[in-house]
Design a protein around this motif. Structure first.
Motif, PDB file in Angstrom:
ATOM      1  N   GLY A   8       0.815  -1.201   0.000  1.00  0.00           N
ATOM      2  CA  GLY A   8       0.000   0.000   0.000  1.00  0.00           C
ATOM      3  C   GLY A   8       0.855   1.260   0.000  1.00  0.00           C
ATOM      4  O   GLY A   8       2.071   1.206   0.126  1.00  0.00           O
ATOM      5  N   GLY A   9       0.189   2.396  -0.168  1.00  0.00           N
ATOM      6  CA  GLY A   9       0.915   3.652  -0.152  1.00  0.00           C
ATOM      7  C   GLY A   9       0.050   4.791  -0.625  1.00  0.00           C
ATOM      8  O   GLY A   9      -1.166   4.644  -0.799  1.00  0.00           O
ATOM      9  N   GLU A  15      -2.503   6.555 -11.189  1.00  0.00           N
ATOM     10  CA  GLU A  15      -1.312   5.737 -10.976  1.00  0.00           C
ATOM     11  C   GLU A  15      -1.693   4.303 -10.579  1.00  0.00           C
ATOM     12  O   GLU A  15      -2.867   3.964 -10.463  1.00  0.00           O
ATOM     13  CB  GLU A  15      -0.410   6.378  -9.938  1.00  0.00           C
ATOM     14  CG  GLU A  15       0.183   7.698 -10.413  1.00  0.00           C
ATOM     15  CD  GLU A  15       1.198   8.284  -9.434  1.00  0.00           C
ATOM     16  OE1 GLU A  15       2.026   9.100  -9.861  1.00  0.00           O
ATOM     17  OE2 GLU A  15       1.157   7.923  -8.238  1.00  0.00           O
ATOM     18  N   SER A  16      -0.652   3.483 -10.385  1.00  0.00           N
ATOM     19  CA  SER A  16      -0.867   2.060 -10.095  1.00  0.00           C
ATOM     20  C   SER A  16      -0.182   1.646  -8.803  1.00  0.00           C
ATOM     21  O   SER A  16       0.787   2.276  -8.361  1.00  0.00           O
ATOM     22  CB  SER A  16      -0.311   1.211 -11.243  1.00  0.00           C
ATOM     23  OG  SER A  16      -0.954   1.507 -12.469  1.00  0.00           O
ATOM     24  N   LEU A  17      -0.685   0.583  -8.234  1.00  0.00           N
ATOM     25  CA  LEU A  17      -0.075  -0.061  -7.080  1.00  0.00           C
ATOM     26  C   LEU A  17      -0.274  -1.562  -7.213  1.00  0.00           C
ATOM     27  O   LEU A  17      -1.250  -2.014  -7.821  1.00  0.00           O
ATOM     28  CB  LEU A  17      -0.716   0.398  -5.768  1.00  0.00           C
ATOM     29  CG  LEU A  17      -0.257   1.699  -5.117  1.00  0.00           C
ATOM     30  CD1 LEU A  17      -1.098   1.995  -3.887  1.00  0.00           C
ATOM     31  CD2 LEU A  17       1.223   1.641  -4.753  1.00  0.00           C
ATOM     32  N   ARG A  18       0.627  -2.308  -6.620  1.00  0.00           N
ATOM     33  CA  ARG A  18       0.488  -3.758  -6.578  1.00  0.00           C
ATOM     34  C   ARG A  18       0.554  -4.208  -5.128  1.00  0.00           C
ATOM     35  O   ARG A  18       1.572  -4.009  -4.461  1.00  0.00           O
ATOM     36  CB  ARG A  18       1.595  -4.436  -7.379  1.00  0.00           C
ATOM     37  CG  ARG A  18       1.407  -5.944  -7.548  1.00  0.00           C
ATOM     38  CD  ARG A  18       2.683  -6.573  -8.024  1.00  0.00           C
ATOM     39  NE  ARG A  18       2.490  -7.926  -8.517  1.00  0.00           N
ATOM     40  CZ  ARG A  18       3.476  -8.828  -8.585  1.00  0.00           C
ATOM     41  NH1 ARG A  18       4.697  -8.503  -8.204  1.00  0.00           N
ATOM     42  NH2 ARG A  18       3.237 -10.039  -9.061  1.00  0.00           N
ATOM     43  N   LEU A  19      -0.510  -4.802  -4.661  1.00  0.00           N
ATOM     44  CA  LEU A  19      -0.554  -5.333  -3.314  1.00  0.00           C
ATOM     45  C   LEU A  19      -0.177  -6.812  -3.335  1.00  0.00           C
ATOM     46  O   LEU A  19      -0.483  -7.536  -4.283  1.00  0.00           O
ATOM     47  CB  LEU A  19      -1.953  -5.182  -2.724  1.00  0.00           C
ATOM     48  CG  LEU A  19      -2.552  -3.772  -2.703  1.00  0.00           C
ATOM     49  CD1 LEU A  19      -3.905  -3.788  -2.010  1.00  0.00           C
ATOM     50  CD2 LEU A  19      -1.619  -2.778  -2.052  1.00  0.00           C
ATOM     51  N   THR A  89      -9.498   4.802  -2.244  1.00  0.00           N
ATOM     52  CA  THR A  89      -8.834   4.979  -0.960  1.00  0.00           C
ATOM     53  C   THR A  89      -9.516   4.139   0.111  1.00  0.00           C
ATOM     54  O   THR A  89     -10.732   4.242   0.315  1.00  0.00           O
ATOM     55  CB  THR A  89      -8.857   6.457  -0.550  1.00  0.00           C
ATOM     56  OG1 THR A  89      -8.079   7.211  -1.486  1.00  0.00           O
ATOM     57  CG2 THR A  89      -8.288   6.636   0.856  1.00  0.00           C
ATOM     58  N   ALA A  90      -8.724   3.295   0.773  1.00  0.00           N
ATOM     59  CA  ALA A  90      -9.271   2.378   1.780  1.00  0.00           C
ATOM     60  C   ALA A  90      -8.135   1.576   2.387  1.00  0.00           C
ATOM     61  O   ALA A  90      -7.001   1.611   1.903  1.00  0.00           O
ATOM     62  CB  ALA A  90     -10.289   1.433   1.148  1.00  0.00           C
ATOM     63  N   VAL A  91      -8.485   0.840   3.422  1.00  0.00           N
ATOM     64  CA  VAL A  91      -7.579  -0.172   3.953  1.00  0.00           C
ATOM     65  C   VAL A  91      -7.922  -1.482   3.249  1.00  0.00           C
ATOM     66  O   VAL A  91      -9.072  -1.929   3.284  1.00  0.00           O
ATOM     67  CB  VAL A  91      -7.728  -0.338   5.478  1.00  0.00           C
ATOM     68  CG1 VAL A  91      -6.864  -1.490   5.964  1.00  0.00           C
ATOM     69  CG2 VAL A  91      -7.338   0.957   6.183  1.00  0.00           C
ATOM     70  N   TYR A  92      -6.939  -2.070   2.608  1.00  0.00           N
ATOM     71  CA  TYR A  92      -7.120  -3.304   1.856  1.00  0.00           C
ATOM     72  C   TYR A  92      -6.605  -4.486   2.680  1.00  0.00           C
ATOM     73  O   TYR A  92      -5.477  -4.445   3.189  1.00  0.00           O
ATOM     74  CB  TYR A  92      -6.373  -3.234   0.526  1.00  0.00           C
ATOM     75  CG  TYR A  92      -7.048  -2.336  -0.482  1.00  0.00           C
ATOM     76  CD1 TYR A  92      -7.056  -0.949  -0.317  1.00  0.00           C
ATOM     77  CD2 TYR A  92      -7.693  -2.863  -1.605  1.00  0.00           C
ATOM     78  CE1 TYR A  92      -7.687  -0.117  -1.236  1.00  0.00           C
ATOM     79  CE2 TYR A  92      -8.319  -2.038  -2.531  1.00  0.00           C
ATOM     80  CZ  TYR A  92      -8.313  -0.675  -2.334  1.00  0.00           C
ATOM     81  OH  TYR A  92      -8.935   0.150  -3.241  1.00  0.00           O
ATOM     82  N   SER A  93      -7.431  -5.517   2.773  1.00  0.00           N
ATOM     83  CA  SER A  93      -7.078  -6.705   3.547  1.00  0.00           C
ATOM     84  C   SER A  93      -7.248  -7.951   2.687  1.00  0.00           C
ATOM     85  O   SER A  93      -8.140  -8.000   1.840  1.00  0.00           O
ATOM     86  CB  SER A  93      -7.973  -6.831   4.779  1.00  0.00           C
ATOM     87  OG  SER A  93      -7.881  -5.696   5.606  1.00  0.00           O
ATOM     88  N   GLY A 107      -4.457  -5.138   7.462  1.00  0.00           N
ATOM     89  CA  GLY A 107      -4.680  -4.343   6.273  1.00  0.00           C
ATOM     90  C   GLY A 107      -3.478  -3.517   5.869  1.00  0.00           C
ATOM     91  O   GLY A 107      -2.558  -3.296   6.649  1.00  0.00           O
ATOM     92  N   THR A 108      -3.537  -3.062   4.622  1.00  0.00           N
ATOM     93  CA  THR A 108      -2.535  -2.134   4.123  1.00  0.00           C
ATOM     94  C   THR A 108      -3.275  -0.930   3.549  1.00  0.00           C
ATOM     95  O   THR A 108      -4.230  -1.075   2.792  1.00  0.00           O
ATOM     96  CB  THR A 108      -1.616  -2.807   3.080  1.00  0.00           C
ATOM     97  OG1 THR A 108      -0.580  -1.902   2.702  1.00  0.00           O
ATOM     98  CG2 THR A 108      -2.360  -3.257   1.840  1.00  0.00           C
ATOM     99  N   GLN A 109      -2.822   0.253   3.922  1.00  0.00           N
ATOM    100  CA  GLN A 109      -3.526   1.479   3.540  1.00  0.00           C
ATOM    101  C   GLN A 109      -3.183   1.873   2.110  1.00  0.00           C
ATOM    102  O   GLN A 109      -2.010   1.942   1.738  1.00  0.00           O
ATOM    103  CB  GLN A 109      -3.161   2.613   4.486  1.00  0.00           C
ATOM    104  CG  GLN A 109      -3.774   3.964   4.126  1.00  0.00           C
ATOM    105  CD  GLN A 109      -5.264   4.007   4.353  1.00  0.00           C
ATOM    106  OE1 GLN A 109      -5.757   3.574   5.397  1.00  0.00           O
ATOM    107  NE2 GLN A 109      -6.006   4.551   3.387  1.00  0.00           N
ATOM    108  N   VAL A 110      -4.211   2.150   1.339  1.00  0.00           N
ATOM    109  CA  VAL A 110      -4.057   2.698  -0.005  1.00  0.00           C
ATOM    110  C   VAL A 110      -4.746   4.058  -0.023  1.00  0.00           C
ATOM    111  O   VAL A 110      -5.933   4.158   0.287  1.00  0.00           O
ATOM    112  CB  VAL A 110      -4.674   1.776  -1.068  1.00  0.00           C
ATOM    113  CG1 VAL A 110      -4.676   2.465  -2.438  1.00  0.00           C
ATOM    114  CG2 VAL A 110      -3.919   0.460  -1.134  1.00  0.00           C
ATOM    115  N   THR A 111      -3.994   5.085  -0.357  1.00  0.00           N
ATOM    116  CA  THR A 111      -4.540   6.433  -0.425  1.00  0.00           C
ATOM    117  C   THR A 111      -4.286   7.004  -1.814  1.00  0.00           C
ATOM    118  O   THR A 111      -3.144   7.021  -2.280  1.00  0.00           O
ATOM    119  CB  THR A 111      -3.910   7.347   0.632  1.00  0.00           C
ATOM    120  OG1 THR A 111      -4.114   6.786   1.931  1.00  0.00           O
ATOM    121  CG2 THR A 111      -4.529   8.736   0.582  1.00  0.00           C
TER     122      THR A 111
END
Length: 114
Positions: A8-9, A15-19, A89-93, A107-111
């Protein structure tokens, strides 16, 4: 069984993110793996799910933008998130379901914000 989520971040819209979610312990390859998210003031919602055979399903809000995958040998499930929006935007679990039991990772926070 322990699930460790990471990746997360803070990113800008578009943009992109990979959890990643790594499982430890005796989790069988038959586990149904999923990603959920919870935004402030909202209920937790299912984002994506993948079966042991690789069948996937997605929430309507992320279809075409997110992709779930897993590497069974590594006991890891991924969530590739593209074209991120502020409403993501959320906490991803991550979650593992097997034999009627459910296991959750932290969880990991994604903003997503400009």
């Amino acid at each position: 069984v322990q699930l460790q989520a990471s990746g997360g971040g803070l990113v800008q819209p578009g943009e992109s993110l990979r959890l990643s979610c790594a499982a430890s312990g005796s989790i069988p390859s038959t586990a149904l793996m999923a990603w959920y998210r919870q935004a402030p003031g909202k209920q937790r919602e299912l984002v994506a799910r993948i079966t042991p055979g690789g069948t996937t399903m997605y929430a309507d809000s992320v279809k075409g933008r997110f992709s779930i995958s897993r590497v069974i040998a590594k006991k890891t499930v991924y969530l590739q998130m593209n074209s991120l929006k502020p409403e993501d935007t959320a906490v991803y679990s991550c979650n593992a379901a097997v034999g009627g039991a459910a296991f959750w990772g932290q969880g990991t926070q994604v903003t997503v914000s400009s």
